[in-house]
Design a protein around this motif. Structure first.
Motif, PDB file in Angstrom:
ATOM      1  N   GLY A 138       0.680  -1.482   0.239  1.00 55.41           N
ATOM      2  CA  GLY A 138       0.094   0.041  -0.305  1.00 55.41           C
ATOM      3  C   GLY A 138       0.314   0.852  -0.300  1.00 55.41           C
ATOM      4  O   GLY A 138       0.551   2.424   0.658  1.00 55.41           O
ATOM      5  N   GLY A 139       1.893   1.434  -1.098  1.00 49.46           N
ATOM      6  CA  GLY A 139       2.724   2.243  -1.056  1.00 49.46           C
ATOM      7  C   GLY A 139       3.908   2.718  -0.399  1.00 49.46           C
ATOM      8  O   GLY A 139       4.988   3.251  -0.444  1.00 49.46           O
ATOM      9  N   LYS A 140       3.821   1.499   0.724  1.00 49.51           N
ATOM     10  CA  LYS A 140       5.021   1.353   1.389  1.00 49.51           C
ATOM     11  C   LYS A 140       6.270   0.459   1.219  1.00 49.51           C
ATOM     12  O   LYS A 140       5.694  -0.110   0.515  1.00 49.51           O
ATOM     13  CB  LYS A 140       4.953   1.407   3.282  1.00 49.51           C
ATOM     14  N   ARG A 141       7.359   1.088   0.745  1.00 45.83           N
ATOM     15  CA  ARG A 141       8.508   0.558  -0.389  1.00 45.83           C
ATOM     16  C   ARG A 141       8.781  -0.394   1.332  1.00 45.83           C
ATOM     17  O   ARG A 141       9.018  -0.214   2.151  1.00 45.83           O
ATOM     18  CB  ARG A 141       9.232   0.938  -0.073  1.00 45.83           C
ATOM     19  N   VAL A 142       8.860  -2.009   1.158  1.00 45.16           N
ATOM     20  CA  VAL A 142       9.512  -2.697   1.828  1.00 45.16           C
ATOM     21  C   VAL A 142      10.480  -3.861   1.289  1.00 45.16           C
ATOM     22  O   VAL A 142       9.571  -4.376   0.525  1.00 45.16           O
ATOM     23  CB  VAL A 142       8.646  -3.504   3.112  1.00 45.16           C
ATOM     24  N   LEU A 143      11.862  -4.037   1.875  1.00 41.63           N
ATOM     25  CA  LEU A 143      11.972  -5.025   1.000  1.00 41.63           C
ATOM     26  C   LEU A 143      11.966  -6.206   2.226  1.00 41.63           C
ATOM     27  O   LEU A 143      12.008  -5.873   2.654  1.00 41.63           O
ATOM     28  CB  LEU A 143      13.776  -4.456   1.178  1.00 41.63           C
ATOM     29  N   PHE A 144      11.629  -7.215   0.632  1.00 40.79           N
ATOM     30  CA  PHE A 144      10.794  -8.596   1.763  1.00 40.79           C
ATOM     31  C   PHE A 144      11.906  -9.004   2.137  1.00 40.79           C
ATOM     32  O   PHE A 144      11.695  -9.616   3.145  1.00 40.79           O
ATOM     33  CB  PHE A 144      10.436  -9.094   0.463  1.00 40.79           C
ATOM     34  N   GLU A 145      13.332  -9.524   1.563  1.00 34.40           N
ATOM     35  CA  GLU A 145      14.460  -9.572   3.075  1.00 34.40           C
ATOM     36  C   GLU A 145      14.787  -8.916   4.345  1.00 34.40           C
ATOM     37  O   GLU A 145      15.777  -9.483   4.931  1.00 34.40           O
ATOM     38  CB  GLU A 145      15.899  -9.475   1.571  1.00 34.40           C
ATOM     39  N   SER A 146      13.918  -8.194   4.398  1.00 29.67           N
ATOM     40  CA  SER A 146      14.088  -7.286   5.794  1.00 29.67           C
ATOM     41  C   SER A 146      13.001  -7.399   6.350  1.00 29.67           C
ATOM     42  O   SER A 146      13.380  -6.928   7.459  1.00 29.67           O
ATOM     43  CB  SER A 146      14.492  -5.937   5.338  1.00 29.67           C
ATOM     44  N   ILE A 147      12.576  -8.436   6.372  1.00 31.42           N
ATOM     45  CA  ILE A 147      11.243  -8.839   6.955  1.00 31.42           C
ATOM     46  C   ILE A 147      11.488 -10.245   8.167  1.00 31.42           C
ATOM     47  O   ILE A 147      12.383 -10.906   7.660  1.00 31.42           O
ATOM     48  CB  ILE A 147       9.287  -9.601   6.181  1.00 31.42           C
ATOM     49  N   LYS A 148      11.660  -9.661   9.343  1.00 29.25           N
ATOM     50  CA  LYS A 148      11.776 -10.625  10.358  1.00 29.25           C
ATOM     51  C   LYS A 148      11.086 -11.419  11.074  1.00 29.25           C
ATOM     52  O   LYS A 148      11.742 -12.439  10.943  1.00 29.25           O
ATOM     53  CB  LYS A 148      12.477 -10.166  11.590  1.00 29.25           C
ATOM     54  N   SER A 149       9.769 -10.970  10.628  1.00 25.92           N
ATOM     55  CA  SER A 149       8.201 -11.625  11.337  1.00 25.92           C
ATOM     56  C   SER A 149       7.078 -11.510  11.170  1.00 25.92           C
ATOM     57  O   SER A 149       7.161 -10.634  10.606  1.00 25.92           O
ATOM     58  CB  SER A 149       8.429 -11.991  12.882  1.00 25.92           C
ATOM     59  N   ALA A 150       5.834 -12.912  10.891  1.00 26.37           N
ATOM     60  CA  ALA A 150       5.020 -12.715  10.748  1.00 26.37           C
ATOM     61  C   ALA A 150       3.901 -12.947  11.982  1.00 26.37           C
ATOM     62  O   ALA A 150       3.953 -13.829  12.444  1.00 26.37           O
ATOM     63  CB  ALA A 150       5.000 -12.952   9.205  1.00 26.37           C
ATOM     64  N   GLU A 151       2.851 -11.954  12.267  1.00 29.29           N
ATOM     65  CA  GLU A 151       1.960 -12.547  12.951  1.00 29.29           C
ATOM     66  C   GLU A 151       0.262 -12.447  12.443  1.00 29.29           C
ATOM     67  O   GLU A 151       0.169 -10.492  12.382  1.00 29.29           O
ATOM     68  CB  GLU A 151       2.497 -12.063  14.317  1.00 29.29           C
ATOM     69  N   THR A 152      -0.578 -13.040  13.045  1.00 30.03           N
ATOM     70  CA  THR A 152      -2.093 -12.791  12.539  1.00 30.03           C
ATOM     71  C   THR A 152      -2.546 -11.975  14.047  1.00 30.03           C
ATOM     72  O   THR A 152      -1.910 -12.800  15.170  1.00 30.03           O
ATOM     73  CB  THR A 152      -2.606 -13.459  11.958  1.00 30.03           C
ATOM     74  N   VAL A 153      -3.679 -10.610  13.770  1.00 30.56           N
ATOM     75  CA  VAL A 153      -3.667 -10.519  14.549  1.00 30.56           C
ATOM     76  C   VAL A 153      -5.467 -10.247  15.187  1.00 30.56           C
ATOM     77  O   VAL A 153      -5.971  -9.857  13.620  1.00 30.56           O
ATOM     78  CB  VAL A 153      -2.798  -8.954  15.567  1.00 30.56           C
ATOM     79  N   GLY A 154      -5.892 -11.057  16.221  1.00 27.00           N
ATOM     80  CA  GLY A 154      -7.977 -10.586  15.713  1.00 27.00           C
ATOM     81  C   GLY A 154      -7.891 -12.270  15.394  1.00 27.00           C
ATOM     82  O   GLY A 154      -7.126 -12.929  15.005  1.00 27.00           O
ATOM     83  N   ARG A 155      -8.923 -12.718  16.254  1.00 32.71           N
ATOM     84  CA  ARG A 155      -9.448 -14.193  16.398  1.00 32.71           C
ATOM     85  C   ARG A 155     -10.579 -14.412  14.827  1.00 32.71           C
ATOM     86  O   ARG A 155     -10.887 -13.605  14.850  1.00 32.71           O
ATOM     87  CB  ARG A 155     -10.708 -14.126  17.563  1.00 32.71           C
ATOM     88  N   GLU A 156     -10.125 -15.282  14.369  1.00 36.17           N
ATOM     89  CA  GLU A 156     -10.647 -15.992  12.825  1.00 36.17           C
ATOM     90  C   GLU A 156     -11.895 -15.751  13.253  1.00 36.17           C
ATOM     91  O   GLU A 156     -12.244 -16.520  14.252  1.00 36.17           O
ATOM     92  CB  GLU A 156      -9.820 -17.151  12.859  1.00 36.17           C
ATOM     93  N   GLU A 157     -12.807 -15.469  12.426  1.00 30.27           N
ATOM     94  CA  GLU A 157     -14.502 -15.937  12.722  1.00 30.27           C
ATOM     95  C   GLU A 157     -14.672 -17.059  12.843  1.00 30.27           C
ATOM     96  O   GLU A 157     -14.058 -18.306  11.964  1.00 30.27           O
ATOM     97  CB  GLU A 157     -15.022 -14.613  11.321  1.00 30.27           C
ATOM     98  N   PRO A 158     -15.790 -17.252  13.016  1.00 26.26           N
ATOM     99  CA  PRO A 158     -16.181 -18.950  12.940  1.00 26.26           C
ATOM    100  C   PRO A 158     -16.263 -19.417  10.707  1.00 26.26           C
ATOM    101  O   PRO A 158     -16.211 -19.150  10.110  1.00 26.26           O
ATOM    102  CB  PRO A 158     -18.051 -18.883  13.437  1.00 26.26           C
ATOM    103  N   ASN A 159     -15.286 -20.623  11.280  1.00 29.23           N
ATOM    104  CA  ASN A 159     -15.420 -21.391   9.805  1.00 29.23           C
ATOM    105  C   ASN A 159     -16.447 -21.747   9.595  1.00 29.23           C
ATOM    106  O   ASN A 159     -17.841 -21.367  10.102  1.00 29.23           O
ATOM    107  CB  ASN A 159     -14.939 -22.680   9.675  1.00 29.23           C
ATOM    108  N   ALA A 160     -17.227 -22.576   8.598  1.00 28.93           N
ATOM    109  CA  ALA A 160     -17.814 -22.363   7.582  1.00 28.93           C
ATOM    110  C   ALA A 160     -18.893 -23.453   8.577  1.00 28.93           C
ATOM    111  O   ALA A 160     -20.179 -23.605   8.670  1.00 28.93           O
ATOM    112  CB  ALA A 160     -18.089 -23.132   5.885  1.00 28.93           C
ATOM    113  N   ALA A 161     -18.384 -25.220   9.103  1.00 24.93           N
ATOM    114  CA  ALA A 161     -18.879 -26.013   9.643  1.00 24.93           C
ATOM    115  C   ALA A 161     -19.817 -25.488  11.097  1.00 24.93           C
ATOM    116  O   ALA A 161     -20.354 -25.636  11.794  1.00 24.93           O
ATOM    117  CB  ALA A 161     -18.341 -26.465  10.380  1.00 24.93           C
TER     118      ALA A 161
END
Length: 773
Positions: free
Chosen positions: A315-338
């Motif tokens: 979204g407009g911010k330039r980030v070198l992907f090799e500089s990425i250190k970690s990734a985390e999903t924040v927030g509870r997943e919605e109920p699945n289909a079942a």
């Protein structure tokens, strides 16, 4: 009139006579609707003091409509109920059960709150009215009439942000961020009291909108006063369990990733920790380095997942992907289909749009009343067993297959108890070949399991018996780029989920329909409420249900947090007539006999060529230490010993797997195998993901050296100790196993085998002593 957005502090405390909650009053100042509303006054009180405030509240009700919302405690129990008009709200705490209310003549009376809730002339609206009405009954024996579920008015996924927006209006009417704050934000108990008061007020306000009233009147009411107690208990418990399971979903998920400039993507290294499609209010948080500084970037859009790869539009911010250190999903997943389907069914039952009590399978499983089966004139006599295999069925397996093939009403619901290695998959394969060889051309089978791997194992067993008239449905997320290698033997029979037709007629061409007989494998791991979607959606064609599993192995997910979770095996009226598969063929005799005596009350026979106790060895890693890793545990010395044993097994061309109770240890083992250039793919497993699997040799890393931890759970330990076909090597600390862990299943096993089973771990490392025969 439209105003600029109000501050996010939605409620302002204005009066406090005493420190006790029941005497507080405060103003509800809304900031969800762009249209201005005057503040409402909220009064807190115990239920016993409700009569003091009820007249004023009743006078404030407009058009016979109020909003409801509630607070639930840590175990899902309703602790506070809020009733709101446009100008007044009552925050009622210390709720009683109706059974607690008795008059001097020992006759039960009802409270003013119960009378209000059951007044059919007052419409009560709530978001999640299903959960609220179920909790009223389950926790306080209160009923409700004229209850309206606002989320029923949306076609979006129930409970999602999109569903709330569909009910409340688009962003020209409401502030989306405020809706998120009020309905999805986690907070302290005091904050919850304020938030829930506003939720009740919003429910009332939304219901009184001119465009909403006609729609609400057309929406079926929830009238629990008209539902039989026995079935209402089932519905209420099902909803409670479902909500508690959803609440167990983590709010933060750390991903095991590596970033690459190739295609500007992030690569997930493990399926269990992969980046998944974001739902609801979830955001992906990327931590990267720039100019020696660490920065965080959060996004909820522009995330595209293709197998292991995750592509992100920054979204407009330039980030070198090799500089990425970690990734985390924040927030509870919605109920699945079942989960969403199960929720919808419970709501329909509360609205009396479907009758669960009249479903014979529901009655039979939950033991509700006398079960009446509808006669099927087309059903021929029970087919004979046809299983052209090299190994003949033993007596208990034949009884199990005959029960499944039986067309009698007494065998409409069949429960089969199969300990490890007793041929549960063989029973299923024999059922399939017998069914297909029968004269009933309309007889169809659906085989369902708790895991993709279990379904795959069944399909491979059929292929081994040279039976190919089947299709296997696999989730795209599980299959593509992750587990395609598991399906090579049956590749021609695989249908990936995204290729299924959305048209029922199209699906019928791809699959064997209609659904008549369903066999659930690993049924002891399935929470009993998960069967409702199958029972309701296929009630017109369903003729038979078969449940195969072992309640001495893994329990349904969440049992450690919700002890009263039930699988089908906890239904005593079904369990007492279960077919027991009594002979195991997997484990060497010493291990099989120990498991029989200590887990299966001596009822399990063993048929195996290995009788020498040396088939199981304990390796004394005397300098091993359990080390905390967040919520998990590792033991580095055990890893070193395991690697040496693995090296020996590779050198001798032995087939083996490594299992451990802790995921951090599993990851450490896998990484060390990689670095040592030993086979590592599909080698290391957490115990919980290995039920149903086996190998010639199993290496076990117990990890713990001081506290019992995992060893307390006999069911999980049973899984761990029953996977080998030739031999098992358990790496642990002798002082620990003979001391603190002596009364655990692992401790009893080493005692039963005798002291000669022990091998010095230092000799394994430095003298390359072999631990297997």
């Amino acid at each position: 009139m439209r105003l600029a957005r109000a501050p996010l502090s939605s409620i302002r405390l204005v009066l406090s006579h005493t420190p006790f909650m029941e005497n507080l009053s405060f103003l509800i100042t809304q900031n969800i609707f762009r249209l201005r509303y005057p503040p409402a006054v909220a009064q807190c009180c115990h239920e016993r003091d409700l009569p003091k405030h009820l007249d004023l509240f009743m006078e404030s009700i407009e058009d016979g409509t109020i909003g409801l919302a509630s607070i639930y405690g840590s175990k899902g129990r309703m602790t506070t109920l809020v009733l709101s008009s446009l100008t007044q709200a009552l925050v009622v705490t210390q709720l009683f059960s109706q059974g607690e209310k008795e008059s001097k003549g020992n006759k039960k009376t009802t409270s003013p709150l119960h009378d209000l809730l059951c007044n059919p002339n007052i419409m009560k609206s709530a978001f999640h009215m299903d959960k609220l009405s179920a909790a009223l009954f389950f926790d306080h024996e209160m009923r409700i009439s004229s209850g309206k579920d606002l989320l029923s008015l949306s076609k979006e996924t129930r409970g999602s942000l999109a569903a709330f927006m569909a009910v409340l209006g688009n962003e020209s009417i409401v502030f989306k961020e405020a809706v998120t704050d009020i309905f999805f934000k986690e907070g302290s108990h005091q904050e919850k009291s304020k938030m829930v008061a506003l939720q009740a007020w919003v429910a009332c306000s939304a219901s009184l909108r001119p465009a909403m009233l006609p729609r609400l009147k057309e929406t079926p009411s929830i009238d629990t006063v008209a539902i039989e107690k026995q079935i209402l208990t089932v519905i209420s418990k099902t909803i409670r369990v479902m909500d508690r399971l959803i609440a167990l979903k983590p709010i933060r998920n750390k991903h095991n990733i590596e970033a690459t400039s190739v295609n500007n993507s992030i690569i997930s290294n493990r399926y269990k920790t992969k980046i998944s499609r974001l739902t609801g209010t979830q955001q992906l948080c990327i931590t990267f380095s720039r100019d020696g500084m660490t920065e965080d970037l959060r996004t909820s859009t522009g995330v595209r997942i293709i197998g292991r790869q995750t592509k992100i539009n920054i979204g407009g911010k330039r980030v070198l992907f090799e500089s990425i250190k970690s990734a985390e999903t924040v927030g509870r997943e919605e109920p699945n289909a079942a989960q969403a389907s199960r929720s919808d069914i419970m709501l329909l039952a509360l609205q009396q749009r479907i009758s669960l009590a009249k479903d014979p399978f529901v009655s039979s499983i939950w033991g509700l009343s006398n079960t009446t089966w509808t006669a099927d004139s087309k059903t021929p006599s029970s087919p004979a067993i046809f299983f052209p295999s090299k190994r003949k069925l033993n007596e208990s397996q034949s009884v199990a297959v005959s029960s499944i093939l039986s067309n009698t009403d007494a065998n409409r619901v069949v429960l089969i108890h199969g300990p490890p290695g007793t041929g549960k998959t063989t029973v299923i394969a024999a059922t399939v070949t017998s069914t297909m060889a029968s004269s009933d051309s309309e007889r169809t089978l659906w085989l369902v399991a708790h895991s993709n791997v279990a379904v795959k194992n069944i399909a491979e067993k059929l292929a081994t018996e040279d039976f190919w008239a089947f299709k296997i449905i696999v989730s795209k997320d599980f299959h593509f780029d992750w587990h395609e290698h598991l399906y090579k033997k049956i590749e021609e029979n695989v249908i990936r989920s995204e290729s299924l037709s959305e048209d029922p007629v199209g699906v019928a061409r791809q699959l064997l329909v209609p659904l008549r007989t369903v066999i659930f494998d690993e049924a002891s791991q399935i929470e009993i409420g998960d069967y409702f979607p199958v029972l309701v959606k296929f009630k017109s064609t369903l003729q038979k249900l078969v449940f195969i599993g072992d309640d001495k192995q893994l329990a349904p997910y969440g049992t450690s947090d919700i002890p009263d979770l039930e699988s089908i095996f906890e239904k005593s009226h079904l369990r007492e007539r279960a077919v027991f598969l009594d002979t195991q063929y997997r484990m060497p005799i010493p291990i099989g006999e120990f498991i029989s005596k200590n887990v299966y009350s001596g009822k399990l026979k063993s048929h195996h060529k290995i009788v020498n106790p040396s088939c199981c060895r304990f390796v004394d890693v005397s300098d091993g230490v359990e080390t905390s890793q967040g919520r998990s545990w590792t033991n580095e010395q055990e890893v070193k010993v395991v690697l040496e044993i693995a090296r020996q097994l590779v050198g001798c061309r032995k087939s083996f797997r490594i299992i451990t109770p802790y995921d951090a240890q599993r990851s450490l083992l896998e990484n060390c195998l990689k670095r040592a250039k030993l086979p590592w793919e599909n080698k290391c497993f957490n115990v919980d993901s290995f039920q149903g699997n086996e190998d010639d040799y199993i290496i076990v890393s117990l990890v713990r050296t001081a506290r019992l931890g995992f060893l307390i759970d006999t069911r999980r330990v049973n899984v761990m100790l029953t996977r080998c076909k030739m031999g098992m090597i358990i790496c642990t600390k002798r002082d620990f196993v003979e001391g603190a862990a002596a009364e655990t299943l692992a401790g009893k096993l080493q005692k039963s085998l005798g002291g000669s089973t022990w091998v010095n771990g230092k000799n394994v490392l430095h003298k390359h002593t072999k631990t297997f025969v």
